[in-house]
Design a protein around this motif. Structure first.
Motif, PDB file in Angstrom:
ATOM      1  N   UNK A  53       0.039 -48.777  47.934  1.00 39.39           N
ATOM      2  CA  UNK A  53       1.272 -48.425  48.375  1.00 39.39           C
ATOM      3  C   UNK A  53       1.305 -48.153  50.049  1.00 39.39           C
ATOM      4  N   UNK A  54       2.518 -47.859  50.429  1.00 44.48           N
ATOM      5  CA  UNK A  54       2.689 -47.785  51.594  1.00 44.48           C
ATOM      6  C   UNK A  54       2.200 -46.273  52.111  1.00 44.48           C
ATOM      7  N   UNK A  55       2.499 -45.465  50.943  1.00 43.85           N
ATOM      8  CA  UNK A  55       2.089 -43.991  51.260  1.00 43.85           C
ATOM      9  C   UNK A  55       0.507 -44.167  51.303  1.00 43.85           C
ATOM     10  N   UNK A  56      -0.293 -44.694  50.399  1.00 45.06           N
ATOM     11  CA  UNK A  56      -1.340 -44.789  50.307  1.00 45.06           C
ATOM     12  C   UNK A  56      -2.226 -45.089  51.797  1.00 45.06           C
ATOM     13  N   UNK A  57      -1.567 -46.380  52.431  1.00 44.45           N
ATOM     14  CA  UNK A  57      -2.098 -46.770  53.391  1.00 44.45           C
ATOM     15  C   UNK A  57      -2.024 -45.847  54.545  1.00 44.45           C
ATOM     16  N   UNK A  58      -0.976 -45.027  54.643  1.00 45.68           N
ATOM     17  CA  UNK A  58      -0.988 -43.669  55.710  1.00 45.68           C
ATOM     18  C   UNK A  58      -2.026 -42.718  55.340  1.00 45.68           C
ATOM     19  N   UNK A  73      -0.761 -43.731  44.184  1.00 49.85           N
ATOM     20  CA  UNK A  73      -2.129 -43.303  44.911  1.00 49.85           C
ATOM     21  C   UNK A  73      -3.460 -43.272  44.067  1.00 49.85           C
ATOM     22  N   UNK A  74      -3.261 -42.352  43.289  1.00 49.57           N
ATOM     23  CA  UNK A  74      -4.574 -42.063  42.485  1.00 49.57           C
ATOM     24  C   UNK A  74      -4.600 -42.774  41.087  1.00 49.57           C
ATOM     25  N   UNK A  75      -5.920 -43.348  40.893  1.00 51.57           N
ATOM     26  CA  UNK A  75      -6.273 -44.219  39.832  1.00 51.57           C
ATOM     27  C   UNK A  75      -5.863 -43.565  38.444  1.00 51.57           C
ATOM     28  N   UNK A  76      -5.004 -44.320  37.692  1.00 54.25           N
ATOM     29  CA  UNK A  76      -4.714 -43.587  36.475  1.00 54.25           C
ATOM     30  C   UNK A  76      -5.833 -43.697  35.358  1.00 54.25           C
ATOM     31  N   UNK A  77      -5.576 -42.970  34.295  1.00 55.20           N
ATOM     32  CA  UNK A  77      -6.757 -43.314  33.350  1.00 55.20           C
ATOM     33  C   UNK A  77      -7.254 -41.959  32.570  1.00 55.20           C
ATOM     34  N   UNK A  92     -13.429 -33.066  44.777  1.00 52.49           N
ATOM     35  CA  UNK A  92     -12.258 -32.345  44.813  1.00 52.49           C
ATOM     36  C   UNK A  92     -11.465 -32.106  45.971  1.00 52.49           C
ATOM     37  N   UNK A  93     -12.328 -31.865  47.157  1.00 56.85           N
ATOM     38  CA  UNK A  93     -11.566 -31.585  48.378  1.00 56.85           C
ATOM     39  C   UNK A  93     -10.612 -32.845  48.858  1.00 56.85           C
ATOM     40  N   UNK A  94     -11.339 -34.115  48.621  1.00 52.15           N
ATOM     41  CA  UNK A  94     -10.478 -35.199  48.957  1.00 52.15           C
ATOM     42  C   UNK A  94      -9.117 -35.387  48.191  1.00 52.15           C
ATOM     43  N   UNK A  95      -9.347 -35.219  47.070  1.00 46.76           N
ATOM     44  CA  UNK A  95      -8.196 -35.352  45.888  1.00 46.76           C
ATOM     45  C   UNK A  95      -7.120 -34.305  46.317  1.00 46.76           C
ATOM     46  N   UNK A  96      -7.573 -33.005  46.510  1.00 51.64           N
ATOM     47  CA  UNK A  96      -6.815 -31.826  47.251  1.00 51.64           C
ATOM     48  C   UNK A  96      -6.043 -32.178  48.338  1.00 51.64           C
ATOM     49  N   UNK A  97      -6.664 -32.929  49.269  1.00 53.21           N
ATOM     50  CA  UNK A  97      -6.033 -33.012  50.495  1.00 53.21           C
ATOM     51  C   UNK A  97      -5.183 -34.470  50.355  1.00 53.21           C
ATOM     52  N   UNK A  98      -5.356 -35.272  49.566  1.00 53.56           N
ATOM     53  CA  UNK A  98      -4.661 -36.361  49.241  1.00 53.56           C
ATOM     54  C   UNK A  98      -3.364 -36.002  48.601  1.00 53.56           C
ATOM     55  N   UNK A  99      -3.377 -35.272  47.524  1.00 56.25           N
ATOM     56  CA  UNK A  99      -2.348 -34.757  46.686  1.00 56.25           C
ATOM     57  C   UNK A  99      -1.094 -33.997  47.634  1.00 56.25           C
ATOM     58  N   UNK A 100      -1.979 -33.027  48.733  1.00 59.99           N
ATOM     59  CA  UNK A 100      -0.799 -32.316  49.586  1.00 59.99           C
ATOM     60  C   UNK A 100      -0.095 -33.639  50.228  1.00 59.99           C
TER      61      UNK A 100
END
Length: 389
Positions: free
Chosen positions: A2-7, A294-298, A367-375
């Motif tokens: 997605x465009x947001x993921x690319x950013x 952005x986040x892989x579902x599952x 965890x840190x990467x997921x938290x940063x990406x979520x914000x």
């Protein structure tokens, strides 16, 4: 992608310095209303991002930061800062050994980040750097709030009362997230009866938690105490259930006192009260779509259908105070290997420490990467060019 993921992928900062920052914050936690050094650390980091305007010391040690970036919505991202009076038992090389005097009662206590607020502060600072770097990709205003005293249910309201929204623009939406562990005297009779409120008096389809978490009566084995002090924690997901449960508590305490011929009726003193956290449907749908892309579902990835939790939060005050929508998400912090091993053995509840436990500590990565990406993803769902609402 997605465009947001690319950013996010293009502008996510090197997280190595933030791993070090997280470990520092974990080793040096501060109690509610005493988060002076944590706030100073956040202030120092943000001051290096020169376009942010900083507003320290709001409602105590609260810190707000504003980044104006042209036309567009105003989005508020929130992180809480305070630790808990818990003695850490994790055995980590960066475990807290801090002991401080609690200004609330003058008693020296051990302090630990047993609820993950160190992860919240670190990830919001990293997300701030990401969004600062990506300014050409979005338009609008970003407001960051580093909030004190969440554990007391008081910090958000204090910031509002102290003029938060006189300093920063009123947001169009308020967003936040929380790391979670995924992947006898007369009083004894009262405790037993109180548990029946949940099992027999309330709607079983709506989760309710009632815990007697502290009891004190007397100091010697050969002296009958004149009084007993019980501390209760009640958590409901519905205002009417809260009212019903509180009424039942008062009724049972009074009845037990009369049945035991107590010399005086019980005294009930409220300690802290938290507002309900209610995700606005439209606001949630906005960033939920971005999360899903952005986040892989599952089973062990992103899910839009997480269970409702019984944790307490004062996050909603930042939105309700200005009649704005809000949305709050959760993300896992347990080491996948630890979770999978516990799941194989059928002992997740026994082997995976929960928030507020002396053994609770998120795995720093991923965890840190997921938290940063979520914000960042949540903010960009509103602010990215072509995405804003």
């Amino acid at each position: 992608m997605s465009s947001i993921s690319k950013i996010v992928q293009s502008h996510r900062p090197d997280l190595s310095p933030y791993i070090s920052l997280y470990k520092h914050l974990h080793a040096y936690p501060e109690l509610s209303h005493q988060e002076k050094e944590t706030a100073a650390t956040a202030h120092s980091r943000l001051s290096k991002l020169h376009d942010f305007t900083l507003y320290p010391d709001i409602g105590g040690h609260g810190l707000a930061a504003v980044l104006e970036n042209g036309a567009g919505p105003t989005v508020l991202l929130r992180a809480d800062m305070d630790g808990l009076p818990v003695e850490e038992q994790t055995g980590l090389p960066y475990a807290s050994t801090a002991r401080v005097v609690d200004e609330a009662d003058g008693v020296e206590k051990p302090v630990m980040h047993a609820c993950g607020h160190d992860m919240h502060v670190t990830s919001l600072l990293a997300a701030a750097e990401l969004l600062y770097s990506a300014k050409a990709e979005w338009g609008g205003t970003l407001v960051l709030v580093f909030q004190p005293a969440e554990e007391k249910g008081a910090g958000a309201q204090r910031m509002v009362d102290d003029g938060l929204y006189e300093r920063v623009p009123v947001p169009d939406v308020v967003l936040g997230g929380h790391v979670m562990p995924y992947r006898s005297v007369m009083a004894a009779s009262t405790i037993l009866r109180l548990q029946t409120i949940v099992s027999r008096e309330l709607d079983a389809s709506t989760p309710t938690v009632l815990t007697v978490y502290s009891i004190h009566a007397g100091d010697a084995e050969n002296i009958i105490p004149a009084s007993a002090t019980l501390k209760l924690n009640l958590r409901t997901l519905d205002a009417s259930l809260r009212t019903q449960a509180l009424s039942a508590i008062k009724r049972i305490l009074a009845a037990e006192a009369r049945a035991s011929d107590a010399p005086a009726p019980p005294t009930i003193t409220p300690t802290s009260t938290f507002p309900f956290t209610v995700n606005d449907a439209a606001a949630t749908a906005t960033h939920e779509a971005a999360f899903g892309a952005h986040f892989e579902p599952g089973e062990h990835g992103y899910s839009a259908d997480a269970p409702r939790l019984s944790g307490s939060e004062d996050f909603g005050v930042l939105a309700s105070a200005v009649l704005r929508p809000s949305s709050f998400w959760i993300y896992g912090g347990t080491d996948p290997a630890v979770w999978d091993d516990a799941e194989r053995k059928g002992c997740v509840r026994e082997d995976v420490p929960i928030n507020h436990s002396a053994w609770y500590a998120p795995a720093v990565m991923p965890t840190l990467r997921v938290a940063v990406d979520a914000y960042a993803v949540a903010a960009l769902a509103w602010l990215a060019k072509g995405e804003g609402k």
